[in-house]
Scaffold this motif. Structure first.
Motif, PDB file in Angstrom:
ATOM      1  N   GLU A 104     -45.578  35.631  15.591  1.00  0.00           N
ATOM      2  CA  GLU A 104     -45.708  36.511  14.427  1.00  0.00           C
ATOM      3  C   GLU A 104     -44.354  36.881  13.820  1.00  0.00           C
ATOM      4  OE1 GLU A 104     -47.672  39.849  16.088  1.00  0.00           O
ATOM      5  OE2 GLU A 104     -49.636  38.874  16.239  1.00  0.00           O
ATOM      6  N   LEU A 105     -43.368  37.169  14.681  1.00  0.00           N
ATOM      7  CA  LEU A 105     -42.118  37.766  14.223  1.00  0.00           C
ATOM      8  C   LEU A 105     -40.898  36.859  14.353  1.00  0.00           C
ATOM      9  CD1 LEU A 105     -42.566  41.294  15.884  1.00  0.00           C
ATOM     10  CD2 LEU A 105     -43.213  40.590  13.561  1.00  0.00           C
ATOM     11  N   GLY A 106     -41.028  35.748  15.094  1.00  0.00           N
ATOM     12  CA  GLY A 106     -39.868  34.927  15.375  1.00  0.00           C
ATOM     13  C   GLY A 106     -39.051  35.511  16.516  1.00  0.00           C
ATOM     14  N   TYR A 107     -38.096  34.728  17.002  1.00  0.00           N
ATOM     15  CA  TYR A 107     -37.283  35.186  18.130  1.00  0.00           C
ATOM     16  C   TYR A 107     -36.474  36.421  17.769  1.00  0.00           C
ATOM     17  CZ  TYR A 107     -33.514  35.310  21.540  1.00  0.00           C
ATOM     18  OH  TYR A 107     -32.603  35.730  22.481  1.00  0.00           O
ATOM     19  N   TYR A 108     -35.881  36.424  16.589  1.00  0.00           N
ATOM     20  CA  TYR A 108     -35.026  37.536  16.205  1.00  0.00           C
ATOM     21  C   TYR A 108     -35.828  38.778  15.813  1.00  0.00           C
ATOM     22  CZ  TYR A 108     -31.329  34.033  16.151  1.00  0.00           C
ATOM     23  OH  TYR A 108     -30.439  33.048  16.511  1.00  0.00           O
ATOM     24  N   GLY A 109     -37.112  38.608  15.574  1.00  0.00           N
ATOM     25  CA  GLY A 109     -37.927  39.738  15.155  1.00  0.00           C
ATOM     26  C   GLY A 109     -38.553  40.528  16.288  1.00  0.00           C
ATOM     27  N   PHE A 110     -38.544  39.988  17.488  1.00  0.00           N
ATOM     28  CA  PHE A 110     -39.175  40.713  18.577  1.00  0.00           C
ATOM     29  C   PHE A 110     -38.119  41.306  19.506  1.00  0.00           C
ATOM     30  CE2 PHE A 110     -38.369  37.418  21.710  1.00  0.00           C
ATOM     31  CZ  PHE A 110     -38.618  38.011  22.936  1.00  0.00           C
ATOM     32  N   THR A 111     -38.495  42.363  20.197  1.00  0.00           N
ATOM     33  CA  THR A 111     -37.591  43.030  21.128  1.00  0.00           C
ATOM     34  C   THR A 111     -38.222  43.092  22.511  1.00  0.00           C
ATOM     35  OG1 THR A 111     -38.501  45.237  20.698  1.00  0.00           O
ATOM     36  CG2 THR A 111     -36.695  44.485  19.265  1.00  0.00           C
TER      37      THR A 111
ATOM     38  N   ASP B 136     -54.797  25.844  20.627  1.00  0.00           N
ATOM     39  CA  ASP B 136     -54.142  27.143  20.846  1.00  0.00           C
ATOM     40  C   ASP B 136     -53.279  27.444  19.624  1.00  0.00           C
ATOM     41  OD1 ASP B 136     -52.708  29.371  21.646  1.00  0.00           O
ATOM     42  OD2 ASP B 136     -52.556  28.705  23.727  1.00  0.00           O
ATOM     43  N   VAL B 137     -53.874  28.088  18.623  1.00  0.00           N
ATOM     44  CA  VAL B 137     -53.179  28.348  17.371  1.00  0.00           C
ATOM     45  C   VAL B 137     -52.012  29.314  17.585  1.00  0.00           C
ATOM     46  CG1 VAL B 137     -53.413  29.212  15.008  1.00  0.00           C
ATOM     47  CG2 VAL B 137     -55.254  27.867  16.034  1.00  0.00           C
ATOM     48  N   THR B 138     -52.160  30.273  18.486  1.00  0.00           N
ATOM     49  CA  THR B 138     -51.066  31.198  18.791  1.00  0.00           C
ATOM     50  C   THR B 138     -49.841  30.430  19.270  1.00  0.00           C
ATOM     51  OG1 THR B 138     -52.565  33.003  19.365  1.00  0.00           O
ATOM     52  CG2 THR B 138     -50.324  33.117  20.231  1.00  0.00           C
ATOM     53  N   GLN B 139     -50.056  29.490  20.154  1.00  0.00           N
ATOM     54  CA  GLN B 139     -48.966  28.668  20.663  1.00  0.00           C
ATOM     55  C   GLN B 139     -48.369  27.805  19.559  1.00  0.00           C
ATOM     56  OE1 GLN B 139     -49.319  26.774  24.656  1.00  0.00           O
ATOM     57  NE2 GLN B 139     -49.192  24.854  23.516  1.00  0.00           N
ATOM     58  N   THR B 140     -49.221  27.269  18.690  1.00  0.00           N
ATOM     59  CA  THR B 140     -48.748  26.438  17.586  1.00  0.00           C
ATOM     60  C   THR B 140     -47.868  27.239  16.643  1.00  0.00           C
ATOM     61  OG1 THR B 140     -50.721  25.037  17.721  1.00  0.00           O
ATOM     62  CG2 THR B 140     -49.490  24.977  15.664  1.00  0.00           C
ATOM     63  N   ARG B 141     -48.266  28.465  16.336  1.00  0.00           N
ATOM     64  CA  ARG B 141     -47.445  29.326  15.477  1.00  0.00           C
ATOM     65  C   ARG B 141     -46.107  29.651  16.144  1.00  0.00           C
ATOM     66  NH1 ARG B 141     -49.899  31.332  11.113  1.00  0.00           N
ATOM     67  NH2 ARG B 141     -52.180  31.185  10.979  1.00  0.00           N
ATOM     68  N   PHE B 142     -46.147  29.888  17.434  1.00  0.00           N
ATOM     69  CA  PHE B 142     -44.935  30.177  18.191  1.00  0.00           C
ATOM     70  C   PHE B 142     -43.935  29.027  18.069  1.00  0.00           C
ATOM     71  CE2 PHE B 142     -42.708  29.426  22.207  1.00  0.00           C
ATOM     72  CZ  PHE B 142     -42.056  30.633  22.410  1.00  0.00           C
ATOM     73  N   VAL B 143     -44.398  27.818  18.313  1.00  0.00           N
ATOM     74  CA  VAL B 143     -43.514  26.658  18.261  1.00  0.00           C
ATOM     75  C   VAL B 143     -42.995  26.424  16.845  1.00  0.00           C
ATOM     76  CG1 VAL B 143     -43.373  24.157  18.577  1.00  0.00           C
ATOM     77  CG2 VAL B 143     -44.562  25.566  20.268  1.00  0.00           C
ATOM     78  N   ALA B 144     -43.871  26.541  15.860  1.00  0.00           N
ATOM     79  CA  ALA B 144     -43.465  26.319  14.470  1.00  0.00           C
ATOM     80  C   ALA B 144     -42.392  27.317  14.047  1.00  0.00           C
ATOM     81  CB  ALA B 144     -44.674  26.413  13.549  1.00  0.00           C
ATOM     82  N   ALA B 145     -42.563  28.572  14.421  1.00  0.00           N
ATOM     83  CA  ALA B 145     -41.579  29.594  14.067  1.00  0.00           C
ATOM     84  C   ALA B 145     -40.229  29.295  14.700  1.00  0.00           C
ATOM     85  CB  ALA B 145     -42.073  30.977  14.502  1.00  0.00           C
ATOM     86  N   LEU B 146     -40.244  28.880  15.947  1.00  0.00           N
ATOM     87  CA  LEU B 146     -38.991  28.621  16.651  1.00  0.00           C
ATOM     88  C   LEU B 146     -38.322  27.339  16.181  1.00  0.00           C
ATOM     89  CD1 LEU B 146     -39.742  29.668  20.324  1.00  0.00           C
ATOM     90  CD2 LEU B 146     -38.304  30.820  18.660  1.00  0.00           C
ATOM     91  N   GLN B 147     -39.100  26.332  15.803  1.00  0.00           N
ATOM     92  CA  GLN B 147     -38.508  25.088  15.311  1.00  0.00           C
ATOM     93  C   GLN B 147     -37.601  25.354  14.117  1.00  0.00           C
ATOM     94  OE1 GLN B 147     -42.059  22.717  14.691  1.00  0.00           O
ATOM     95  NE2 GLN B 147     -41.500  21.340  16.347  1.00  0.00           N
ATOM     96  N   LEU B 148     -38.043  26.197  13.210  1.00  0.00           N
ATOM     97  CA  LEU B 148     -37.250  26.496  12.026  1.00  0.00           C
ATOM     98  C   LEU B 148     -36.037  27.360  12.380  1.00  0.00           C
ATOM     99  CD1 LEU B 148     -40.127  27.182   9.469  1.00  0.00           C
ATOM    100  CD2 LEU B 148     -38.771  25.098   9.750  1.00  0.00           C
ATOM    101  N   GLU B 149     -36.249  28.398  13.171  1.00  0.00           N
ATOM    102  CA  GLU B 149     -35.146  29.276  13.568  1.00  0.00           C
ATOM    103  C   GLU B 149     -34.063  28.526  14.333  1.00  0.00           C
ATOM    104  OE1 GLU B 149     -37.000  33.762  14.187  1.00  0.00           O
ATOM    105  OE2 GLU B 149     -36.500  32.518  15.909  1.00  0.00           O
ATOM    106  N   SER B 150     -34.479  27.608  15.184  1.00  0.00           N
ATOM    107  CA  SER B 150     -33.531  26.981  16.099  1.00  0.00           C
ATOM    108  C   SER B 150     -32.704  25.881  15.454  1.00  0.00           C
ATOM    109  CB  SER B 150     -34.268  26.417  17.322  1.00  0.00           C
ATOM    110  OG  SER B 150     -35.157  25.379  16.948  1.00  0.00           O
TER     111      SER B 150
END
Length: 203
Positions: free
Chosen positions: A28-35, A111-125
């Motif tokens: 939902e928030l990306g790596y930098y968005g979560f604490t 697992d759409v939650t997992q898919t969103r997680f990977v997609a968010a991190l691919q762009l950030e990374s």
């Protein structure tokens, strides 16, 4: 059941809960968005309790990626073996290759939650300073190596085909997420696959 065994099982359950919640939050928030604090609160534990299992935010992220990789490998290991057996006929090898590549995309839906997680991190990374930069770089290289091997019997330029397959797989997955999962991802992937790897007799 001994107290030690009970504590060990409780730790496994707690760690799995943290992983599941972290997948959702980072998706939902990306790596930098979560604490760590936000994740700990969602899991109902203290910051120190969460860090006991993973050590740091960066280590937690890499643990999540390793867990996703493990799950994916468990699902397709036998399909990879079937698609890379030299003893099979061309028709059998191609059919096994298609089944493998279709299953890899079908996991996006599982697992759409997992898919969103990977997609968010691919762009950030893409940023070299990102803690998952090397992880994604190395896994992409491994994927392209596998796709090159799979494409070799069906094209004179297997490395190019491998790069196209990797780009199409990730790109279609991102489009599917942005479109609210409103089109048939597996069907679209099948169409793209037939263009890049048309199969026996097409060369």
């Amino acid at each position: 059941m001994s107290e030690r065994t009970r504590n060990r099982e409780d730790a496994v359950v707690r760690k799995a809960q943290i992983i599941d919640q972290a997948l959702q939050i980072v998706g939902e928030l990306g790596y930098y968005g979560f604490t760590i604090q936000g994740l700990a609160e969602r899991c109902g534990i203290s910051n120190a309790g969460l860090l006991y299992y993973f050590g740091s935010k960066d280590k937690l992220l890499l643990a999540l990626l390793d867990e996703i990789e493990r799950r994916g490998e468990d699902r397709v290991e036998h399909l990879v073996a079937a698609a890379t057996q030299d003893a099979q006929s061309s028709e059998q090898t191609y059919a096994a290759t298609v089944v493998l590549l279709q299953e890899m995309v079908a996991q996006f839906l599982a697992d759409v939650t997992q898919t969103r997680f990977v997609a968010a991190l691919q762009l950030e990374s893409m940023n070299e300073a990102h803690p998952a930069h090397a992880w994604f770089r190395d896994r992409e290289a491994e994927t392209i190596d596998l796709f090159t091997q799979l494409a070799s019997p069906w094209t004179d330029e297997p490395l190019s085909a491998a790069r196209q397959l990797n780009a199409l797989m990730n790109g279609l997955g991102q489009q599917w997420l942005r479109a609210g999962e409103t089109f048939d991802l597996v069907e679209e992937w099948g169409r793209a696959l037939r263009v890049v790897l048309p199969g026996p007799g097409a060369r």
